[in-house]
Design a protein around this motif. Structure first.
Motif, PDB file in Angstrom:
ATOM      1  N   ILE A  83      46.225  43.603  46.078  1.00 24.70           N
ATOM      2  CA  ILE A  83      45.924  42.172  45.994  1.00 24.70           C
ATOM      3  C   ILE A  83      44.410  42.042  45.867  1.00 24.70           C
ATOM      4  N   VAL A  84      43.965  41.294  44.898  1.00 26.84           N
ATOM      5  CA  VAL A  84      42.539  41.064  44.717  1.00 26.84           C
ATOM      6  C   VAL A  84      41.997  40.471  46.016  1.00 26.84           C
ATOM      7  N   PRO A  85      40.858  40.976  46.525  1.00 26.05           N
ATOM      8  CA  PRO A  85      40.385  40.561  47.852  1.00 26.05           C
ATOM      9  C   PRO A  85      40.229  39.055  48.057  1.00 26.05           C
ATOM     10  N   TRP A  86      39.786  38.325  47.034  1.00 25.91           N
ATOM     11  CA  TRP A  86      39.550  36.886  47.222  1.00 25.91           C
ATOM     12  C   TRP A  86      40.778  36.037  46.882  1.00 25.91           C
ATOM     13  N   ALA A  87      41.882  36.663  46.513  1.00 22.56           N
ATOM     14  CA  ALA A  87      43.116  35.930  46.222  1.00 22.56           C
ATOM     15  C   ALA A  87      43.895  35.698  47.522  1.00 22.56           C
ATOM     16  N   GLY A  89      46.170  36.233  50.395  1.00 24.67           N
ATOM     17  CA  GLY A  89      46.745  37.484  50.867  1.00 24.67           C
ATOM     18  C   GLY A  89      45.753  38.632  50.814  1.00 24.67           C
ATOM     19  N   GLY A  90      44.609  38.427  50.156  1.00 24.16           N
ATOM     20  CA  GLY A  90      43.586  39.465  50.066  1.00 24.16           C
ATOM     21  C   GLY A  90      42.744  39.526  51.331  1.00 24.16           C
ATOM     22  N   SER A  91      41.967  40.586  51.460  1.00 28.60           N
ATOM     23  CA  SER A  91      41.199  40.803  52.683  1.00 28.60           C
ATOM     24  C   SER A  91      40.035  39.833  52.846  1.00 28.60           C
ATOM     25  N   LYS A  92      39.549  39.234  51.769  1.00 26.14           N
ATOM     26  CA  LYS A  92      38.430  38.297  51.866  1.00 26.14           C
ATOM     27  C   LYS A  92      38.860  36.835  51.780  1.00 26.14           C
ATOM     28  N   PHE A  93      40.149  36.592  51.621  1.00 23.54           N
ATOM     29  CA  PHE A  93      40.608  35.214  51.433  1.00 23.54           C
ATOM     30  C   PHE A  93      40.344  34.402  52.697  1.00 23.54           C
TER      31      PHE A  93
END
Length: 115
Positions: A83-87, A89-93
């Motif tokens: 999962i893209v981080p900023w999407a 579910g991502g780690s940066k969301f």
């Protein structure tokens, strides 16, 4: 004429299901491939599997093939997809969510008296 319209509508729905299935499977292939050169081989094999049945014209056979392919896709789906981080579910969301109402952020803290 109604049967022709029904036939065309069913074929359009089948084409849409195949398109969606192919895109999902192609994106999931990226999750399984560690390197791009591995992905290209897997993507080529996936395309060949779809092209094998391109000549089929019977609507019921096409429905059965699509159902079988969807079952195979669901069986072999990656358990932990990338999962893209900023999407979502991502780690940066929402790592830095907006502050709640009533909270004031002072950007020049400590420099208020030096103006």
């Amino acid at each position: 004429m109604a049967s022709t319209a029904a036939y065309l509508a069913r074929r359009a729905a089948q084409k849409e299901r195949v398109r969606i299935l192919y895109r999902r499977a192609l994106k999931d292939t990226l999750n399984w491939a560690v390197h791009r050169h591995l992905f290209y081989d897997d993507a080529s094999n996936l395309r060949e599997r779809f092209e094998e049945n391109r000549h089929v014209e019977d609507l019921d056979t096409i429905d059965r093939l699509i159902t079988d392919a969807e079952a195979t896709y669901n069986k072999w789906r990656h358990p932990d997809p990338y999962i893209v981080p900023w999407a979502p579910g991502g780690s940066k969301f929402t790592r830095n969510p907006t502050p709640p109402q009533g909270i004031e952020i002072v950007y020049n803290y400590g420099r208020e008296d030096n103006d």
